[in-house]
Write an enzyme that holds these catalytic residues in place. Structure first.
Site, mmCIF file in Angstrom:
data_model
loop_
_atom_site.group_PDB
_atom_site.id
_atom_site.type_symbol
_atom_site.label_atom_id
_atom_site.label_comp_id
_atom_site.label_asym_id
_atom_site.label_seq_id
_atom_site.Cartn_x
_atom_site.Cartn_y
_atom_site.Cartn_z
ATOM 1 N N GLY A 132 45.645 47.140 46.166
ATOM 2 C CA GLY A 132 46.690 46.217 45.693
ATOM 3 C C GLY A 132 47.830 47.531 45.099
ATOM 4 N N ARG B 37 53.383 45.863 38.466
ATOM 5 C CA ARG B 37 53.460 46.349 37.681
ATOM 6 C C ARG B 37 53.544 47.871 36.568
ATOM 7 N NH1 ARG B 37 50.184 41.175 36.927
ATOM 8 N NH2 ARG B 37 49.174 41.351 38.286
ATOM 9 N N GLY C 229 46.422 38.793 49.007
ATOM 10 C CA GLY C 229 45.668 38.114 48.107
ATOM 11 C C GLY C 229 44.096 38.443 47.943
ATOM 12 N N GLU D 218 45.214 29.626 38.512
ATOM 13 C CA GLU D 218 45.943 30.886 38.277
ATOM 14 C C GLU D 218 47.397 30.811 36.514
ATOM 15 O OE1 GLU D 218 45.612 33.996 39.111
ATOM 16 O OE2 GLU D 218 43.601 32.731 39.633
HETATM 17 C C1 UD1 Z 1 43.439 38.600 39.338
HETATM 18 C C2 UD1 Z 1 42.666 36.805 38.753
HETATM 19 C C3 UD1 Z 1 43.108 36.400 37.390
HETATM 20 C C4 UD1 Z 1 41.927 37.238 36.871
HETATM 21 C C5 UD1 Z 1 42.493 38.278 36.916
HETATM 22 C C6 UD1 Z 1 41.372 39.260 35.833
HETATM 23 C C7 UD1 Z 1 43.032 36.481 41.239
HETATM 24 C C8 UD1 Z 1 43.617 35.325 42.409
HETATM 25 N N1 UD1 Z 1 43.390 36.328 39.707
HETATM 26 O O1 UD1 Z 1 44.731 38.210 38.861
HETATM 27 O O2 UD1 Z 1 42.706 34.776 38.013
HETATM 28 O O3 UD1 Z 1 42.294 36.574 35.279
HETATM 29 O O4 UD1 Z 1 42.757 39.354 38.534
HETATM 30 O O5 UD1 Z 1 41.394 40.678 35.955
HETATM 31 O O6 UD1 Z 1 42.061 37.224 42.227
HETATM 32 N N2 UD1 Z 1 43.816 43.252 45.638
HETATM 33 C C9 UD1 Z 1 43.560 43.331 46.830
HETATM 34 N N3 UD1 Z 1 44.409 43.167 47.740
HETATM 35 C C10 UD1 Z 1 44.776 41.772 47.362
HETATM 36 C C11 UD1 Z 1 45.651 41.658 46.403
HETATM 37 C C12 UD1 Z 1 45.059 42.043 44.941
HETATM 38 O O7 UD1 Z 1 42.780 44.493 46.813
HETATM 39 O O8 UD1 Z 1 45.368 41.236 48.197
HETATM 40 C C13 UD1 Z 1 43.171 43.708 44.658
HETATM 41 C C14 UD1 Z 1 43.568 44.412 43.669
HETATM 42 O O9 UD1 Z 1 43.887 46.219 44.086
HETATM 43 C C15 UD1 Z 1 42.952 44.751 42.114
HETATM 44 C C16 UD1 Z 1 42.160 43.123 42.244
HETATM 45 O O10 UD1 Z 1 41.634 43.197 43.446
HETATM 46 O O11 UD1 Z 1 42.330 45.982 41.910
HETATM 47 C C17 UD1 Z 1 42.810 41.992 41.532
HETATM 48 O O12 UD1 Z 1 44.627 41.418 41.994
HETATM 49 P P1 UD1 Z 1 45.397 41.738 40.558
HETATM 50 O O13 UD1 Z 1 46.818 41.658 41.366
HETATM 51 O O14 UD1 Z 1 45.822 42.427 39.363
HETATM 52 O O15 UD1 Z 1 44.966 40.359 40.339
HETATM 53 P P2 UD1 Z 1 45.858 39.443 38.723
HETATM 54 O O16 UD1 Z 1 46.826 38.923 39.555
HETATM 55 O O17 UD1 Z 1 45.283 40.828 37.456
HETATM 56 CA CA CA Z 2 44.820 42.504 37.295
#
Ligand code: UD1
Ligand code: CA
Length: 450
Positions: free
Chosen positions: A11, A15, A77, A154
């Site tokens: 990701g 933010r 995602g 979510e």
């Molecule tokens: C996510 C969870 C949420 C949880 C929270 C806890 C999901 C849908 N939601 O939300 O339920 O409470 O984490 O920390 O999983 N990432 C990828 N590829 C992507 C998207 C994200 O590798 O396409 C990685 C990001 O780099 C990050 C992690 O996954 O390290 C979490 O992604 P983030 O967008 O921060 O999720 P949250 O909105 O925090």
């Molecule tokens: Ca997160």
């Protein structure tokens, strides 16, 4: 049972409002991702698979071959991200532990607990939850009457009633490998156009399978980094955790709040750390030292019973009973043998100072080898750079350098030699000889016991 781990780190971290990928932001001197890799490795014993995307090159460079990389080209995602690890892990048996790289405070103990919970569970996976008052934008965990998890919603999709739920998804999962790779392609597209890993809960439930959850009792573990405010919060928690560990191991820390010890530092028993001290990188400190106040020490090895007051050092080695400061600066390659004393405003670079050598006041020593029991007078300078090249200086045993001496390198001072105040030494000095003046000339021989 085999345990493999996957860390999601693709990701952007919008933010954070940064050009640096989120997982590369430093937390007590290490990039965020380093913490996830360390704890995953301790649990799985195999190389973690890291899913990279945004800033992939920087992440690859930081982690090198300590992990295996897979790339998620488009960030569709967390569910889609895990799917990218399938080619790397499809043939592996056992369990797949999944963590998010923005949760650096999770401990390996908690991850182990999660793995154990899944080992005794017949359902397809177990997840980690956390109960806190501040929901931090985390997914809400809905349990059924049997205690198993029914759904993770979510925040953006949660109804006002669901938003009041206090049990949150920490974003740590332990899957049975047989199940997870077949389930991932079935995740539906979310209203936000992403494939949510959390939707695997609903999928399992629809298949009539039980999803287990365990809860961590330390709310600090679930501090996820989404903004720089969270980064500072996590920094403070980590600092307290590390300092507490050292205090319990026998190190006195006068003011833990102003003491910053990075995770790979080592400190011996009965060492006292005074306020405003930063111990960084691979620094190692022996027993019964007094460090600080106001010390910044990076990648330096310090023996026992040393005193370091208000000084800065990087890449140096100090043997036992060395005493420095205030305002000393040791640079790369400085090696101070047992009992060296270095007073205020000294700088030493790429030089050896032999046992018992003293350098009391504002001097610079660079590219020099100094034998034992040498006295370096105030204001002594090794003129080691001629504008093109660096040159060495050698000072023999028991030499006495008068105040304000310039040692124009390359130059060698024999055992027991002396220089008068203000001497500019351009030629080698024979042993037991006093030189004076500009340029310095021999004045007379000196007796060994003079
Ligand atoms: C996510 C969870 C949420 C949880 C929270 C806890 C999901 C849908 N939601 O939300 O339920 O409470 O984490 O920390 O999983 N990432 C990828 N590829 C992507 C998207 C994200 O590798 O396409 C990685 C990001 O780099 C990050 C992690 O996954 O390290 C979490 O992604 P983030 O967008 O921060 O999720 P949250 O909105 O925090
Ligand atoms: Ca997160």
């Amino acid at each position: 049972m085999e345990i493999h781990s996957v860390i999601l780190a693709a990701g952007q971290g919008t933010r954070m409002r940064s050009n640096l990928p989120k997982v590369m932001h430093p937390l007590l001197g290490r990039p965020l991702i380093w913490y996830s890799v360390e704890s995953a490795r301790q649990v799985s014993g195999t190389k973690p698979v890291v899913v990279v995307g945004h800033g992939a090159d920087e992440v690859r460079k930081a982690l090198g071959d300590s992990v295996e990389f897979v790339c998620q080209d488009q960030q569709l995602g967390t569910g889609h991200a895990l799917w990218q690890a399938e080619p790397a892990l499809r043939d592996k048996k056992g369990l797949i532990l999944v963590t998010y790289a923005d949760m650096p405070l999770l401990t390996s103990e908690t991850l182990k607990r999660l793995v154990e919970a899944q080992q005794s569970h017949t359902g397809p996976f177990t997840l980690l939850t956390i109960e806190v008052d501040d929901p931090r934008g985390f997914g809400r965990v809905l349990r059924g009457p049997d205690g198993f998890v029914r759904e993770v919603v979510e925040e953006a999709q949660a109804t006002p009633e669901q938003q009041r739920i206090k049990e949150l998804n920490a974003g740590v999962y332990c899957f049975s490998s047989d199940w997870v790779w077949t389930a991932l392609p079935q995740i539906p597209l979310s209203p936000k156009g992403e494939y949510y890993l959390t939707d695997l809960v609903g999928l399992a439930v629809r298949q009539g399978k039980a999803v287990k959850a365990i809860t961590t009792d330390d709310p600090n573990e679930a501090i996820g980094i989404n903004t720089r405010v969270h980064l500072a919060e996590a920094g403070a928690v980590l600092q307290r955790r590390i300092n507490k560990g050292w205090m319990l191991a026998g190190v006195t820390i006068a003011d833990p709040a102003s003491t910053y010890i990075e995770p790979e530092v080592k400190i011996g028993q009965d060492t006292v750390i005074l306020p405003n001290t930063h111990l960084q990188g691979t620094t190692e400190i022996g027993e019964a030292c007094e460090i600080g106040p106001n010390a910044i020490i990076r990648d330096t090895k310090i023996g026992s019973r040393c005193t370091i007051l208000a000084s800065v050092m990087e890449g140096a080695v100090l043997e036992d009973e060395v005493d420095i400061g205030p305002f000393g600066h040791l640079r790369k390659g400085a090696h101070l043998a047992t009992g060296v004393h270095m007073g205020n405003f000294g700088e030493v670079k790429n030089s050896y100072l032999g046992p018992g050598t003293k350098m009391g006041h504002f001097s610079y020593l660079g590219d020099a080898t100094i034998e034992q029991d040498v006295n370096i007078g105030a204001g002594t300078i090794t003129c080691n750079y001629d504008g093109k090249k660096k040159h060495p200086t050698h000072i023999g045993k028991g030499v006495f350098i008068g105040s304000d001496t310039m040692l124009v390198a390359p130059v060698n001072l024999g055992e027991g030699a002396r220089t008068g105040a203000g001497a500019v030494v351009t030629k080698d000095v024979p042993e037991y000889t006093l030189v004076v003046g500009v340029p310095a000339r021999p004045l007379r021989k000196v007796e060994k016991d003079e």
